[in-house]
Design an enzyme around this catalytic site. Structure first.
Site, PDB file in Angstrom:
ATOM      1  N   GLN A 278      48.232  40.823  27.262  1.00  0.00           N
ATOM      2  CA  GLN A 278      47.780  41.882  26.375  1.00  0.00           C
ATOM      3  C   GLN A 278      48.376  43.215  26.808  1.00  0.00           C
ATOM      4  O   GLN A 278      48.998  43.329  27.863  1.00  0.00           O
ATOM      5  CB  GLN A 278      46.253  41.977  26.425  1.00  0.00           C
ATOM      6  N   ASP A 332      37.587  43.981  35.014  1.00  0.00           N
ATOM      7  CA  ASP A 332      37.480  45.377  35.432  1.00  0.00           C
ATOM      8  C   ASP A 332      36.598  45.539  36.670  1.00  0.00           C
ATOM      9  O   ASP A 332      36.575  46.610  37.290  1.00  0.00           O
ATOM     10  CB  ASP A 332      36.934  46.238  34.284  1.00  0.00           C
ATOM     11  N   GLU A 352      39.203  35.304  35.572  1.00  0.00           N
ATOM     12  CA  GLU A 352      39.803  36.312  34.690  1.00  0.00           C
ATOM     13  C   GLU A 352      41.197  35.847  34.286  1.00  0.00           C
ATOM     14  O   GLU A 352      41.975  35.388  35.119  1.00  0.00           O
ATOM     15  CB  GLU A 352      39.879  37.667  35.395  1.00  0.00           C
ATOM     16  N   ALA A 387      39.155  30.801  31.007  1.00  0.00           N
ATOM     17  CA  ALA A 387      37.777  30.410  31.328  1.00  0.00           C
ATOM     18  C   ALA A 387      37.445  29.027  30.791  1.00  0.00           C
ATOM     19  O   ALA A 387      36.768  28.233  31.459  1.00  0.00           O
ATOM     20  CB  ALA A 387      36.808  31.454  30.771  1.00  0.00           C
ATOM     21  N   ASP A 404      31.299  37.823  30.275  1.00  0.00           N
ATOM     22  CA  ASP A 404      31.719  39.185  29.922  1.00  0.00           C
ATOM     23  C   ASP A 404      33.112  39.104  29.295  1.00  0.00           C
ATOM     24  O   ASP A 404      34.107  39.559  29.860  1.00  0.00           O
ATOM     25  CB  ASP A 404      31.733  40.056  31.187  1.00  0.00           C
TER      26      ASP A 404
END
Length: 553
Positions: A278, A332, A352, A387, A404
């Site tokens: 991204q 993050d 992540e 994930a 999240d």
């Protein structure tokens, strides 16, 4: 790619500017035929790159990659038919017509990415009709590029037959073989070469340059004797002008990208990078300015009110055993910061997808300060993986799972909100374990929120949904960017889930009385937030699955 076009009947040689018969070539017919097919190969590769570039950029700028791909491909294929019919009038002047079409296609296709990004950056916040400017421009470019690609078909049929007469079936087979192989090369070059090495803007400009060179070289090199002097000069000037414009844009692309980024994100951009997953942009975080983290243009973290979001996501799930915690997403480090505040936590595993976000969370001074240097804690164990795939082979069970993850409205994220995904999560929950899910805004997208709740329950878990308002004046509403303005108050929705209790009850919403005190959350406020969410309930919604996602709204 090119569409089928009916060839001329056998025995009826095409006219060429009033002259019939074979073209006057500077090379032998066999070599000439090979050069024409090589031109078909290059043009097909460029055409497919234009298609993929429009789909990729539109998905990033507008969202919902399935819709954008459907719009681009359907409009472009329709336009190819129109172009094929329109080009029939150019068949007597096939060489000149093909040269003009390729020059126009190189200019339009090569500049399409910059034009789309410019409209998105500088007019996207004007409101009114301008709010959909990127969508209309996407359709216009798809239509124009499709018409020009379709116009190649009858012209190339004329050119290959002019080189050496052969039966129409053989000519069509040769043409499509070169076309499909070129499409294969273009389709593979875009994700594995152009996008990672050049980026979307420079990649499109370079593709346009190759397109112009290939079309111009074929016509001016092989069929120059079939052009008048004036036509040759016009074609040379047109191609030089196109190449000059594309080269100038390529030289200025970095300045353009910085200016466009400032128009979108403001003047405080500190970090901007395109990872393999991204685009990551970090603004503020210095001289007292709040830090904002954007992923693919969507606000993921707002330093003004991120604590409200992360406390509401993490703390209700920690009300119970929490020795082993799994965080899905959250690169993050802010969810990990809240988890690590609990002294009873012995191990935190985080999964992540984007290693660059993890690196930024560790190394950027402002972001690492905001996350409390969570990744320096010895209890943290980080894995870079998808994930969904990781859960299929998860090595152990967990007392708490924190989801999240990006908003479910993003097509690439829908599998992370599917019944199958929550079934995998259920497998890694220890007895008495709890799952906390970020489920998007409640007030502005209630159907999506309650679809997530239904999907979790269909996977065999009991749920307690709740919401937290983003009530600080002037504060952004965290990691969701809702399309279109809404007068409704902005909020975050969450779902706390667990296996059914002895009486089949849902997990109790509350805070651990022995745990750290959240700054923005109390048990009374949590109960009120649950009642507020329940007032928006939509019953009877079907669950979302891998093969039937239901999060488009």
């Amino acid at each position: 790619m090119i569409e089928p076009q009916a060839p001329a009947p056998p025995g009826a040689p095409p006219s060429w500017g009033g002259v019939q018969g074979q073209a006057r070539l500077p090379v032998r017919p066999g070599v000439g035929r090979f050069l024409v097919l090589a031109g078909v190969f290059v043009c097909a590769a460029c055409g497919l790159v234009y298609e993929l570039e429009l789909v990729a950029l539109a998905s990033y700028l507008i969202g919902d990659s399935v819709t954008q791909a459907s719009v681009v491909l359907s409009v472009m294929v329709f336009a190819m038919g129109i172009g094929s019919l329109a080009a029939k009038r150019l068949r007597p002047l096939a060489a000149a017509g093909f040269g003009a079409v390729e020059a126009a296609l190189a200019l339009v296709g090569g500049s399409s990415a910059m034009a789309l990004y410019a409209v998105f950056a500088w007019t996207g916040d004007w409101g009114g009709a301008w709010a959909d400017g990127s969508r209309w421009l996407l359709v216009a470019y798809s239509l124009t590029i499709g018409v020009l690609i379709g116009a190649e078909v009858p012209l190339l049929m004329e050119l290959i037959q002019r080189v050496r007469r052969q039966d129409p079936g053989g000519a069509v087979a040769d043409l499509f073989a070169a076309d499909y192989v070129g499409a294969l090369v273009g389709g593979l070059a875009f994700p594995f070469l152009l996008l990672p090495w050049l980026g979307q803007l420079t990649g499109a400009l370079c593709t346009g340059g190759v397109n112009a060179l290939a079309g111009g070289a074929l016509v001016l090199g092989l069929f120059r004797r079939d052009l008048t002097r004036r036509a040759r000069w016009w074609l040379v000037v047109a191609n030089l002008l196109v190449l000059g414009l594309l080269a100038s844009a390529a030289v200025l692309v970095d300045d353009f990208e910085r200016a466009a980024r400032h128009a979108v994100y403001g003047s405080q951009v500190r970090v901007a990078l395109q990872t393999g997953v991204q685009e990551v942009v970090l603004t503020g975080g210095t001289h007292g300015r709040p830090l904002d983290l954007y992923l693919d243009g969507r606000l993921r973290v707002s330093g003004r009110d991120e604590r409200r979001y992360h406390e509401a996501l993490v703390h209700p799930a920690m009300n119970g055993p929490h020795a082993r915690v799994l965080i899905l997403g959250g690169g993050d480090g802010l969810a990990a910061r809240e988890v690590l505040r609990y002294p009873g936590v012995r191990r935190v595993d985080e999964v992540e997808l984007d290693a660059a976000v993890l690196r930024l969370a560790r190394q950027d001074p402002a972001l690492s300060r905001l996350n409390g240097h969570a990744y320096e804690d010895p209890r943290m164990n980080v894995t870079t993986a998808d994930a969904f795939s990781w859960l299929r082979g998860a090595p152990s069970t967990y007392d708490v799972v924190i989801s999240d993850l990006p908003d479910p409205g993003i097509t690439a994220s829908t599998k992370l909100y599917s019944q199958e995904f929550y079934g995998l999560v259920d497998r890694v929950l220890a007895p008495g374990g709890r799952l906390a899910v970020h489920a998007g805004p409640v007030v502005t997208r209630p159907r999506v929120f309650w679809t997530i709740d239904t999907t979790i329950r269909t996977a065999g878990l009991r749920t307690s949904p709740y919401r937290v308002g983003g009530r600080d004046s002037g504060f952004a509403a965290g990691p969701d960017r809702t399309v279109g303005a809404s007068p409704a108050p902005r909020d975050w929705g969450f779902v706390l889930a667990a296996r059914p209790g002895a009486l089949g009850t849902a997990p109790a919403l509350g805070l651990d009385p022995a745990g750290p005190s959240p700054r923005s959350l109390t048990s009374a406020a949590l109960a009120a937030d649950a009642r507020a969410a329940d007032r928006t309930r939509i019953d009877g919604l079907p669950p979302s699955t891998l093969v039937h996602p239901r999060y488009a709204d």
